[in-house]
Scaffold this motif. Structure first.
Motif, PDB file in Angstrom:
ATOM      1  N   TRP A 119       9.313  -4.072  14.149  1.00 13.08           N
ATOM      2  CA  TRP A 119       9.935  -2.755  14.106  1.00 13.08           C
ATOM      3  C   TRP A 119      11.462  -2.894  14.104  1.00 13.08           C
ATOM      4  N   ASN A 153       3.058   7.944  11.362  1.00 16.39           N
ATOM      5  CA  ASN A 153       3.694   7.799  12.674  1.00 16.39           C
ATOM      6  C   ASN A 153       3.469   9.095  13.445  1.00 16.39           C
ATOM      7  N   ASP A 205      10.343  -4.656   9.078  1.00 15.77           N
ATOM      8  CA  ASP A 205       9.447  -3.516   9.035  1.00 15.77           C
ATOM      9  C   ASP A 205       9.317  -3.107   7.564  1.00 15.77           C
TER      10      ASP A 205
END
Length: 355
Positions: A250, A305, A260
């Motif tokens: 990330w 997400n 990422d």
């Protein structure tokens, strides 16, 4: 010295004697082999049908392509010819008589084999054994390459942990076998991971091999159809393929820390002269929307997400063909199937990158 060791050593001596004439011919004809290796690369194929032309190796190693092809055919792994040449680069760069450093695979100390042809014979046989075992266990292409270094126990480990090579699995296995003992490792392939390795084999082995390979054209799709142009598209896919099997990081946007999804696309496109913004949403907003995507276009997803609105662009990959993309996701970096299941349900569209 044990009876078993004496028996192995005697076998090696007998095989070396059998290869003595062949070694003399190879050594005396080294320049001819260089010419032959160059010829095979120029023609783009080899007489045995191996995947010629994807290995980025030096002349000393390339000269052995005909011999490698012979033994790859003998042991039933002709599709690993270029991988074997890359292994030779990692193991010796062509500068050792034990050119594949295969002595240890038969229980002998390093560099016990003094005949390059015999080293190739023993090394390819060892690789063939772990490849065939991996196929029986329904593992991926790269696990047996790591097992060339770790030994067949890594096949068993991957078989029990998802059946798909990842760097994390290689690291976990090495940690287990080394009881957690680390050592400094300054090779650039370890820059993203703090420049250490565990004291068992080399957990970066697949990455070391991959740096000497181009992405096979069959994997990367139809380069000639790419809106980027075949040359740029091949360079793009060769770049991202260097990180195949890496874990997802990330916020990562370079090899020193990892990648990422949008970090990978930004970095790889930057390598071929395209200036992409940092996030998936920004890349979506600045790309030209297309309904008929071509290799090298971007493919975008929304709602992946849970901390963001359902319609937010939250993931990006590189479109390869009507089924595949190349991306960094929670399962790692590599090829993914976008036209079904989870990814299809979150598909947002396609975008073309321009300079």
């Amino acid at each position: 010295m044990s009876v078993a060791t004496v028996k192995v050593a005697t076998t090696i001596a007998q095989q070396a004697y059998k290869h003595r004439t062949k070694l003399f011919v190879i050594s005396a004809s080294f320049s001819m082999l260089l010419f032959a290796g160059a010829f095979f690369v120029f023609m783009g194929s080899d007489s045995q049908g191996g995947n010629s032309g994807t290995a980025k190796v030096n002349e000393k190693v390339e000269a052995w392509r005909p011999v490698v092809t012979q033994y790859a055919e003998k042991y039933g792994i002709p599709d690993y010819v270029d991988v074997i040449l890359a292994i030779m680069m990692v193991e010796s760069g062509g500068d050792s008589l034990d050119i594949m450093q295969s002595s240890e695979s038969i229980g002998l100390p390093p560099n016990s084999i003094g005949d390059p042809t015999l080293s190739i014979d023993v090394g390819v046989k060892h690789l063939s054994n772990v490849v065939k075992d991996a196929k029986k266990k329904k593992l991926d292409f790269w696990t047996p390459v790591q097992s060339y270094n770790f030994g067949g126990g890594f096949n068993d480990y991957v078989s029990k942990h998802g059946k798909q090579y990842t760097f994390q699995l290689a690291s976990d296995f090495a940690k287990k076998m080394a009881n957690g003992v680390k050592t400094k490792y300054s090779n650039p392939v370890a820059d993203f991971n703090g420049n250490y390795r565990y004291m068992y084999g080399n957990m970066y082995y697949v990455k070391l091999v991959q740096q000497y390979l181009n992405a096979p054209s069959g994997e990367m799709g139809n380069a000639d159809a790419s809106a980027l142009g075949a040359k740029d598209y091949k360079e793009l896919m060769t770049e991202v393929s260097k990180y195949d099997g890496w874990g997802y990081t990330w916020g990562g946007s370079n090899p020193n820390v990892g990648f990422d999804c949008s970090g990978l696309t930004q970095y790889a496109f930057g390598k071929i002269g395209y200036n992409l913004p940092r996030t998936a949403a920004e890349q979506y907003n600045t790309s030209i929307k297309v309904a008929d995507p071509q290799p090298g276009d971007l493919i975008f997803f929304k709602g992946t997400n849970s901390s963001r609105p359902a319609n937010s662009i939250t993931h990006v990959g590189i479109y390869v063909d009507e089924k595949r993309m190349y991306d960094a996701n929670n399962s790692g970096i590599g090829y993914s199937t976008w036209n079904q299941g989870y990814w299809k349900s979150h598909l947002a569209g396609f975008g073309r990158v321009i300079k």
